[in-house]
Scaffold this motif. Structure first.
Motif, PDB file in Angstrom:
ATOM      1  N   ILE A  45       0.818  -1.292   0.128  1.00 42.56           N
ATOM      2  CA  ILE A  45       0.029   0.069  -0.074  1.00 42.56           C
ATOM      3  C   ILE A  45       0.778   1.265   0.104  1.00 42.56           C
ATOM      4  CG2 ILE A  45      -1.986  -1.102   1.027  1.00 42.56           C
ATOM      5  CD1 ILE A  45      -1.282   0.165   3.562  1.00 42.56           C
ATOM      6  N   ASP A  46       2.198   1.335   0.103  1.00 40.32           N
ATOM      7  CA  ASP A  46       3.117   2.465   0.171  1.00 40.32           C
ATOM      8  C   ASP A  46       3.875   2.153  -1.094  1.00 40.32           C
ATOM      9  OD1 ASP A  46       2.480   3.214   2.908  1.00 40.32           O
ATOM     10  OD2 ASP A  46       4.104   1.715   3.518  1.00 40.32           O
ATOM     11  N   GLY A  47       3.460   1.519  -2.282  1.00 42.42           N
ATOM     12  CA  GLY A  47       4.156   1.634  -3.316  1.00 42.42           C
ATOM     13  C   GLY A  47       5.229   0.809  -3.681  1.00 42.42           C
ATOM     14  N   HIS A  48       5.766  -0.197  -2.513  1.00 37.30           N
ATOM     15  CA  HIS A  48       6.934  -0.670  -2.684  1.00 37.30           C
ATOM     16  C   HIS A  48       6.707  -1.878  -3.238  1.00 37.30           C
ATOM     17  CE1 HIS A  48      10.339  -2.667  -0.297  1.00 37.30           C
ATOM     18  NE2 HIS A  48      10.987  -2.419  -1.675  1.00 37.30           N
ATOM     19  N   ALA A  49       7.492  -2.430  -4.161  1.00 37.41           N
ATOM     20  CA  ALA A  49       7.361  -3.814  -4.865  1.00 37.41           C
ATOM     21  C   ALA A  49       8.153  -4.810  -4.188  1.00 37.41           C
ATOM     22  CB  ALA A  49       8.069  -3.748  -6.619  1.00 37.41           C
ATOM     23  N   TRP A  50       7.449  -5.924  -4.248  1.00 35.04           N
ATOM     24  CA  TRP A  50       7.828  -7.024  -3.625  1.00 35.04           C
ATOM     25  C   TRP A  50       7.904  -8.392  -4.206  1.00 35.04           C
ATOM     26  CZ3 TRP A  50      10.021  -6.347   1.485  1.00 35.04           C
ATOM     27  CH2 TRP A  50       9.550  -5.180   1.917  1.00 35.04           C
ATOM     28  N   SER A  51       8.819  -9.322  -4.296  1.00 36.24           N
ATOM     29  CA  SER A  51       8.724 -10.565  -4.988  1.00 36.24           C
ATOM     30  C   SER A  51       9.467 -11.622  -4.498  1.00 36.24           C
ATOM     31  CB  SER A  51       9.219 -10.072  -6.568  1.00 36.24           C
ATOM     32  OG  SER A  51      10.690 -10.061  -6.583  1.00 36.24           O
ATOM     33  N   SER A  52       9.142 -12.740  -5.027  1.00 37.30           N
ATOM     34  CA  SER A  52      10.229 -13.634  -4.616  1.00 37.30           C
ATOM     35  C   SER A  52      11.724 -13.412  -4.995  1.00 37.30           C
ATOM     36  CB  SER A  52       9.536 -15.160  -5.243  1.00 37.30           C
ATOM     37  OG  SER A  52       9.352 -15.278  -6.465  1.00 37.30           O
ATOM     38  N   ASP A  53      11.904 -13.053  -5.931  1.00 33.28           N
ATOM     39  CA  ASP A  53      13.106 -12.660  -6.251  1.00 33.28           C
ATOM     40  C   ASP A  53      13.954 -11.731  -5.281  1.00 33.28           C
ATOM     41  OD1 ASP A  53      13.115 -14.516  -8.403  1.00 33.28           O
ATOM     42  OD2 ASP A  53      12.502 -12.787  -9.929  1.00 33.28           O
ATOM     43  N   ARG A 104      -7.414   4.443   2.884  1.00 28.52           N
ATOM     44  CA  ARG A 104      -7.223   5.018   4.070  1.00 28.52           C
ATOM     45  C   ARG A 104      -7.721   4.724   5.291  1.00 28.52           C
ATOM     46  NH1 ARG A 104     -10.059  11.209   4.636  1.00 28.52           N
ATOM     47  NH2 ARG A 104      -9.370  11.617   6.938  1.00 28.52           N
ATOM     48  N   ASP A 105      -9.044   4.083   5.351  1.00 26.87           N
ATOM     49  CA  ASP A 105      -9.354   3.517   6.468  1.00 26.87           C
ATOM     50  C   ASP A 105      -8.550   2.253   6.866  1.00 26.87           C
ATOM     51  OD1 ASP A 105     -11.457   5.093   6.653  1.00 26.87           O
ATOM     52  OD2 ASP A 105     -13.190   3.748   5.729  1.00 26.87           O
ATOM     53  N   PHE A 106      -8.058   1.462   5.915  1.00 22.55           N
ATOM     54  CA  PHE A 106      -7.146   0.497   6.224  1.00 22.55           C
ATOM     55  C   PHE A 106      -6.003   0.714   6.972  1.00 22.55           C
ATOM     56  CE2 PHE A 106      -4.441  -3.069   4.783  1.00 22.55           C
ATOM     57  CZ  PHE A 106      -4.594  -4.003   5.511  1.00 22.55           C
ATOM     58  N   ARG A 107      -5.211   1.919   6.247  1.00 17.77           N
ATOM     59  CA  ARG A 107      -3.941   2.138   6.961  1.00 17.77           C
ATOM     60  C   ARG A 107      -4.404   3.036   8.480  1.00 17.77           C
ATOM     61  NH1 ARG A 107       0.134   4.074   3.492  1.00 17.77           N
ATOM     62  NH2 ARG A 107      -0.475   4.091   1.452  1.00 17.77           N
ATOM     63  N   SER A 108      -5.400   3.474   8.651  1.00 17.51           N
ATOM     64  CA  SER A 108      -5.829   3.858   9.858  1.00 17.51           C
ATOM     65  C   SER A 108      -5.941   2.650  11.171  1.00 17.51           C
ATOM     66  CB  SER A 108      -7.171   4.852   9.950  1.00 17.51           C
ATOM     67  OG  SER A 108      -7.743   5.203  11.161  1.00 17.51           O
ATOM     68  N   TRP A 109      -6.737   1.470  10.296  1.00 16.36           N
ATOM     69  CA  TRP A 109      -6.553   0.557  11.156  1.00 16.36           C
ATOM     70  C   TRP A 109      -5.454  -0.094  11.550  1.00 16.36           C
ATOM     71  CZ3 TRP A 109      -5.715  -4.793  11.423  1.00 16.36           C
ATOM     72  CH2 TRP A 109      -6.456  -5.373  12.439  1.00 16.36           C
ATOM     73  N   LEU A 110      -4.626  -0.362  10.538  1.00 17.31           N
ATOM     74  CA  LEU A 110      -3.144  -0.811  10.946  1.00 17.31           C
ATOM     75  C   LEU A 110      -2.323   0.152  11.770  1.00 17.31           C
ATOM     76  CD1 LEU A 110      -1.963  -1.485   7.268  1.00 17.31           C
ATOM     77  CD2 LEU A 110      -2.614  -3.044   8.771  1.00 17.31           C
ATOM     78  N   GLN A 111      -2.467   1.236  11.736  1.00 17.37           N
ATOM     79  CA  GLN A 111      -1.918   2.269  12.677  1.00 17.37           C
ATOM     80  C   GLN A 111      -2.326   1.953  14.277  1.00 17.37           C
ATOM     81  OE1 GLN A 111      -2.013   6.491  11.713  1.00 17.37           O
ATOM     82  NE2 GLN A 111      -0.165   6.948  12.877  1.00 17.37           N
ATOM     83  N   ARG A 112      -3.537   2.057  14.275  1.00 21.55           N
ATOM     84  CA  ARG A 112      -4.013   1.711  15.318  1.00 21.55           C
ATOM     85  C   ARG A 112      -3.793   0.413  16.129  1.00 21.55           C
ATOM     86  NH1 ARG A 112      -8.697   3.454  12.847  1.00 21.55           N
ATOM     87  NH2 ARG A 112      -9.899   1.283  12.941  1.00 21.55           N
ATOM     88  N   GLN A 113      -3.576  -0.550  15.292  1.00 23.41           N
ATOM     89  CA  GLN A 113      -3.064  -2.080  15.821  1.00 23.41           C
ATOM     90  C   GLN A 113      -1.718  -2.294  15.759  1.00 23.41           C
ATOM     91  OE1 GLN A 113      -5.581  -3.891  16.896  1.00 23.41           O
ATOM     92  NE2 GLN A 113      -6.966  -2.183  16.457  1.00 23.41           N
ATOM     93  N   ALA A 114      -0.891  -0.981  15.482  1.00 22.52           N
ATOM     94  CA  ALA A 114       0.698  -1.044  15.466  1.00 22.52           C
ATOM     95  C   ALA A 114       1.079  -2.177  14.526  1.00 22.52           C
ATOM     96  CB  ALA A 114       1.223  -1.188  16.960  1.00 22.52           C
TER      97      ALA A 114
END
Length: 172
Positions: A45-53, A104-114
């Motif tokens: 959600i921050d735009g960082h690409a991840w892959s198995s490689d 936006r709501d998802f980010r807020s939830w993640l932040q509240r849950q650390a």
């Protein structure tokens, strides 16, 4: 009768346990997964690409979950502990949320849950590209990869998850 019981016990003991991958031994006798690497790519959600490689050399836990999933929420304290203890030693957790909430709501939830490990959200939930790559049909669903990118175990929870992750991290 005794020989039938012993034969049944032998068959049951030979079966792999739930959530385990077939094992062989390395040259030094340590168990090694016989599963092949599962290639995958995702953007968090921050735009960082991840892959198995890009994660080669790290133990990786890909965790499919949602904020509305009670068993998923039960796993969060354990995942937080694993992330804090094993992250610096070579563990990367990638959360894949099947939530429908706004980012936006998802980010807020993640932040509240650390919750600080990367989170991926793709349109389509169970039909999203990543869920289809992994064959996810229900959550929670976890996929544990060793440092060589081989699938080591699936659907681990509780103590079994912690034990397997710790063993892989320490297996350097």
């Amino acid at each position: 009768m005794t020989s039938i019981v012993l034969a049944c016990v032998a068959i049951v003991l030979a079966l792999p346990s739930v959530g385990s991958a077939p094992q062989t031994a390395t040259a030094d006798g340590r168990p090694r997964s016989t599963h092949h690497a599962v290639p995958w790519r995702a953007t968090d959600i921050d735009g960082h690409a991840w892959s198995s490689d890009t994660l080669h050399g790290r133990v990786v836990l890909v965790d499919f979950w949602a904020t509305w999933c009670a068993p998923c929420l039960e796993d969060l304290p354990r995942l937080k502990r694993l992330h804090a203890r094993q992250g610096p030693r070579g563990l990367t957790i990638i959360g894949v949320s099947l939530d429908r909430a706004t980012t936006r709501d998802f980010r807020s939830w993640l932040q509240r849950q650390a919750i600080t490990w990367p989170q991926v959200r793709e349109a389509g939930q169970y039909e999203s590209p990543l869920a289809r790559t992994f064959g996810v049909e229900a959550i929670p669903a976890s996929y544990l990869f060793d440092r060589d990118g081989r699938l080591h175990a699936t659907s681990l929870r509780g103590d079994a998850l912690e034990t397997r992750v710790s063993a892989l991290v320490e297996a350097r």
